[in-house]
Design an enzyme around this catalytic site. Structure first.
Site, PDB file in Angstrom:
ATOM      1  CG  ASP A   1      -2.139   0.965   0.990  1.00  0.00           C
ATOM      2  OD1 ASP A   1      -2.069   1.906   0.267  1.00  0.00           O
ATOM      3  OD2 ASP A   1      -3.247   0.879   1.911  1.00  0.00           O
TER       4      ASP A   1
HETATM    5  C1  BGC Z   1      -5.008   3.419   0.356  1.00  0.00           C
HETATM    6  C2  BGC Z   1      -5.087   2.306  -0.813  1.00  0.00           C
HETATM    7  C3  BGC Z   1      -4.798   3.111  -2.021  1.00  0.00           C
HETATM    8  C4  BGC Z   1      -3.451   3.748  -2.067  1.00  0.00           C
HETATM    9  C5  BGC Z   1      -3.058   4.457  -3.555  1.00  0.00           C
HETATM   10  C6  BGC Z   1      -3.536   4.222   0.128  1.00  0.00           C
HETATM   11  O1  BGC Z   1      -3.492   5.607   0.992  1.00  0.00           O
HETATM   12  O2  BGC Z   1      -4.664   2.834   1.495  1.00  0.00           O
HETATM   13  O3  BGC Z   1      -6.388   1.866  -0.658  1.00  0.00           O
HETATM   14  O4  BGC Z   1      -5.143   2.353  -3.291  1.00  0.00           O
HETATM   15  O5  BGC Z   1      -3.409   4.752  -0.899  1.00  0.00           O
HETATM   16  O6  BGC Z   1      -3.990   5.736  -3.695  1.00  0.00           O
END
Ligand code: BGC
Length: 764
Positions: A266
């Site tokens: 993530d």
């Molecule tokens: C979130 C994810 C997301 C990623 C990219 C993160 O803060 O937890 O769900 O896909 O950012 O934007």
């Protein structure tokens, strides 16, 4: 002269052709050579760069980024990745400012409320088409964590409190999305159930609760749909960041479940990038020198075997090889947004849950003028905030939807709210487009005097009150802040909201007119203290850009509601079994989040511990009624599998669909089990009055089994099992029993992921 030009041009051209020929002869090319030859030709720096998701301003600016960049000389196209899950997220182009609008579909909880796997696949397919047509290769969706606590900030992005419903919905979505040639990235793997200290909290979970509740949905989706990507989560799980957990990513995900795709972190997830590589977490989001350097250094000082990098790069290259871009599909950049809006509306219609309908108040009859109360009636919330926010062009408002269906809006009420909301917007100076969208949901409700309501009632035939609550990534919802001047929150309604419901209901009823409350919410709210006032209540969730239009079609009876709750609605927050432990210890700044309720999450807890709820898991009313008959089992003894059939008949007077739920009650002697667990569900087709449909469920060994930590196996206890067919988790209509003559060890798995802190699971 012309001749000399021709010779010159020939010479330049010939040297260019021979040069590029020589180069392409020297360098292996993706698709022509084996991936292993490419990897042998790549430098270590190129390889480590390839697994970084870099900010991107190529073909589709405004998405999250791309991996496999800088490899053009090997014929490798980058793999562009963007956010979901409620639609494709493309931020407005910071350079040209030209918008690339996307379709806002209902949020995941709303989609799960449809219980319709075919519809789910259609949503996935249409979203996948938009992804492909906008030149993106991987969508960060679906989000599949369990809604453990009613206040979880990202619950709206997650399907359910139940792993079977989550897993089946996720699998159908992935199958639909990937049928368009693009990839799904199932997230956040695993146990990502809170936003408080989200980048670092340690989820402490027993192996039993982990396997049965928190991993089970992922397991189903991986096995039934093979997503191209999995995204690891921010949190630690039993002491280790998930992105750094070999046990989770390699042992369980790849070896036990057979996952073939690539794993990405993530955004800024985890700390030790070398450990991420070793764990089998192939790609790092976002890329950067602070991530590249330690990995290269580790290879140089031999603490990381380059073979590990090669494996991770090869999975990233597989993604490029199978992408539409590699196959020379040229994105149109013009997806058919109106076709997708239609699917979004169909899904919104099926997701609405009719919670109350006294004296058949709905569908509305003989009503022309509607009094529309509640601030989000005028700015219906389409979705939640954060990475799952969709940049859609237009979301239909309730007012617009009512007018489209031939109703008139009470102008005095309309003016009251226009002035109030106008002043709110003028007073707040939003700094960006996201803030602008959320001024109304986050502002206090307007207090309307009884006298004004009396006047309104004399001019209207019917009242609608919308209660809106937004949700967001980044923080959990809360239940006791000062909201509208009194303790309230995202779960509890404010005193202004409750008196609005009470006053409007009393005044309209005194005038012989009906009132419906619409819940425009991302997760459960408190209902028990006010649900005796209105005639009807509809849970309309955050149902995307078409949510309001969908609601009006149900209000009018053009559509019959068929949604059922994918979560329980507790009476009060403290009834939630995890409320004692959430969000961990110490409460203000949790380091460890103890999941001490064990397997007793949602209805598993409420039913087993006899705790009343306002509306139970699986509940939802219809404008018609259904009869359940002819329950038959293929055998009264379980061997390898068992078929269950029954007939569902529409016994009412309008067409409708029913969600038939199969719960299983196990012997519960040696193995701790909830009183019943969902083991299957079927949504019927549209049945006309008097029409029947035969539905079939198949139970396999895993349907009977529980996880037995002592021997790391899925075990089914011998004895009598009861099949309970219900219209909800409490409304059981038919029962039948079968025997399992001997204990069954259904599957042995690895003894991994045990808690690093002492934890004792709740038991009845
Ligand atoms: C979130 C994810 C997301 C990623 C990219 C993160 O803060 O937890 O769900 O896909 O950012 O934007």
């Amino acid at each position: 002269m012309n001749y000399i030009k021709f010779i010159l041009a020939y010479l330049i051209c010939a040297s260019f052709i021979s040069k590029s020929f020589a180069q392409s002869e020297r360098l292996p090319q993706l698709g022509k050579d084996k991936i292993s030859s490419l990897i042998s030709a790549m430098t270590l720096e190129e390889k480590v760069n390839a697994i970084m998701l870099l900010g991107f301003s190529g073909q589709t600016p405004g998405v999250v980024g791309a991996t496999a960049t800088g490899l053009e000389k090997y014929g490798v196209p980058p793999v562009t990745m963007a956010d979901g899950p409620a639609g494709l997220r493309i931020n407005p182009n910071p350079v040209s400012g030209s918008p690339r609008y996307c379709t806002a579909f209902p949020t995941a909880t709303a989609l799960a409320a449809t219980w319709n796997l075919n519809l789910m696949e259609a949503v996935g397919k249409n979203m996948g088409n938009e992804v492909r047509e906008y030149g993106v290769e991987v969508l960060f969706a679906p989000a599949m964590n369990i809604q453990r606590n009613v206040l979880g900030g990202r619950n709206y992005e997650y399907y359910s409190e139940d792993p079977l419903l989550s897993g089946k919905m996720g699998a159908s979505f992935v199958n639909g999305l990937q049928s368009e040639g693009v990839g799904a990235s199932v997230k956040h793997f695993a146990a990502n159930n809170q936003e408080k200290n989200r980048m670092s909290y340690n989820a402490v979970i027993s192996q039993k609760a982990l396997r049965e509740i928190y991993l089970r949905g992922f397991e189903i989706a991986i096995k039934e749909s093979q997503p191209k990507v999995v995204m690891s989560s921010y949190n630690k799980l039993n002491g280790v960041y998930t992105a750094e957990s070999y046990d989770l990513i390699t042992t369980v995900l790849r070896m036990e479940w057979g996952f073939k795709g690539a794993v990405i972190t993530d955004y800024l997830g985890g700390k030790d990038f070398v450990a991420q590589m070793k764990a089998g977490n192939d790609m790092i989001m976002p890329g950067g020198n602070d991530r590249i350097k330690p990995i290269i250094d580790a290879v140089h000082d031999k603490s990381l075997d380059e073979k590990v990098i090669n494996e991770n790069v090869s999975r990233t290259l597989e993604l490029s090889l199978n992408s539409p871009r590699f196959k020379k599909v040229v994105p149109s950049m013009k997806p058919d947004l109106s076709a997708h809006a239609k699917v979004s509306r169909d899904a919104a219609i099926e997701s609405m849950v009719l919670l109350k309908n006294d004296n058949s108040a709905l569908p509305v009859k003989n009503a022309k003028t509607i009094a529309l109360y509640g601030k989000t009636s005028y700015d219906f919330i389409a979705g939640g905030r954060g990475s799952g926010e969709v940049n859609y062009e237009h979301a239909v408002s309730l007012k617009e939807a009512l007018e489209n269906e031939g109703f008139a809006i009470n102008q005095s009420v309309n003016n009251l709210y226009s002035n109030y909301l106008g002043a709110l917007i003028a007073d707040t100076k939003p700094t960006d487009w996201i803030q602008q969208k959320f001024i109304i949901p986050f502002s206090p409700e307007l207090s309307v005097s009884r006298k004004v309501i009396e006047q309104n009632a004399s001019e209207s035939d019917f009242a609608i009150i919308t209660i809106g609550r937004s949700s967001s990534e980044g923080w959990d919802r809360h239940d006791s802040v000062v909201f509208d001047g009194a303790p309230a929150g995202y779960f509890r309604l404010s005193e202004i909201e409750k008196s609005l419901i009470r006053n409007v209901s009393e005044v309209f009823h005194a005038a012989g007119k009906k009132v419906v409350v619409v819940l425009n919410i991302g997760g459960a709210t408190e209902v028990a203290s006010w649900n005796n006032y209105p005639d009807a209540i509809i849970c309309a969730w955050h149902t995307g850009q078409e949510g309001a239009a969908a609601f009006i079609r149900i209000l009018k009876g053009i559509e019959n509601p068929s949604g059922k709750l994918p979560i329980s609605f507790p009476v009060k927050y403290t009834d939630d079994p995890s409320s004692v432990y959430f969000p961990g210890e110490p409460k203000e700044n949790p380091v460890n989040s103890f999941y001490s309720e064990g397997i007793y999450v949602g209805y598993r807890y409420y039913n087993t511990f006899n705790v009343p709820v306002t509306y139970e898991f699986g509940f939802g009313l219809s404008y018609t009624s259904f009869g359940y008959s002819d329950l038959k089992l293929s055998s009264d003894t379980f061997k390898k599998s068992l078929n269950v059939t029954l007939t569902i008949t529409n016994t009412g007077s309008v067409a409708g669909k029913e969600v038939v739920q199969l719960y299983l009650a196990a012997p519960n002697k040696e193995i701790d089990k909830p009183v019943r667990e969902l083991k299957g569900f079927v949504k019927t087709r549209l049945l006309y009055p008097g029409e029947s449909q035969s539905v079939t469920f198949t139970l396999d060994g895993r349907s009977l089994a529980s996880f037995w930590s002592g021997i790391s196996a899925w075990v089914a206890e011998k004895g009598t099992y009861e099949i309970q067919i219900g219209s909800s988790s409490k409304d059981i209509r038919k029962k039948a029993a079968f025997e399992l003559p001997e204990q069954l060890i259904v599957e042995k798995v690895n003894n991994v992921l045990y808690p690093n802190e002492l934890i004792t699971d709740k038991k009845p």
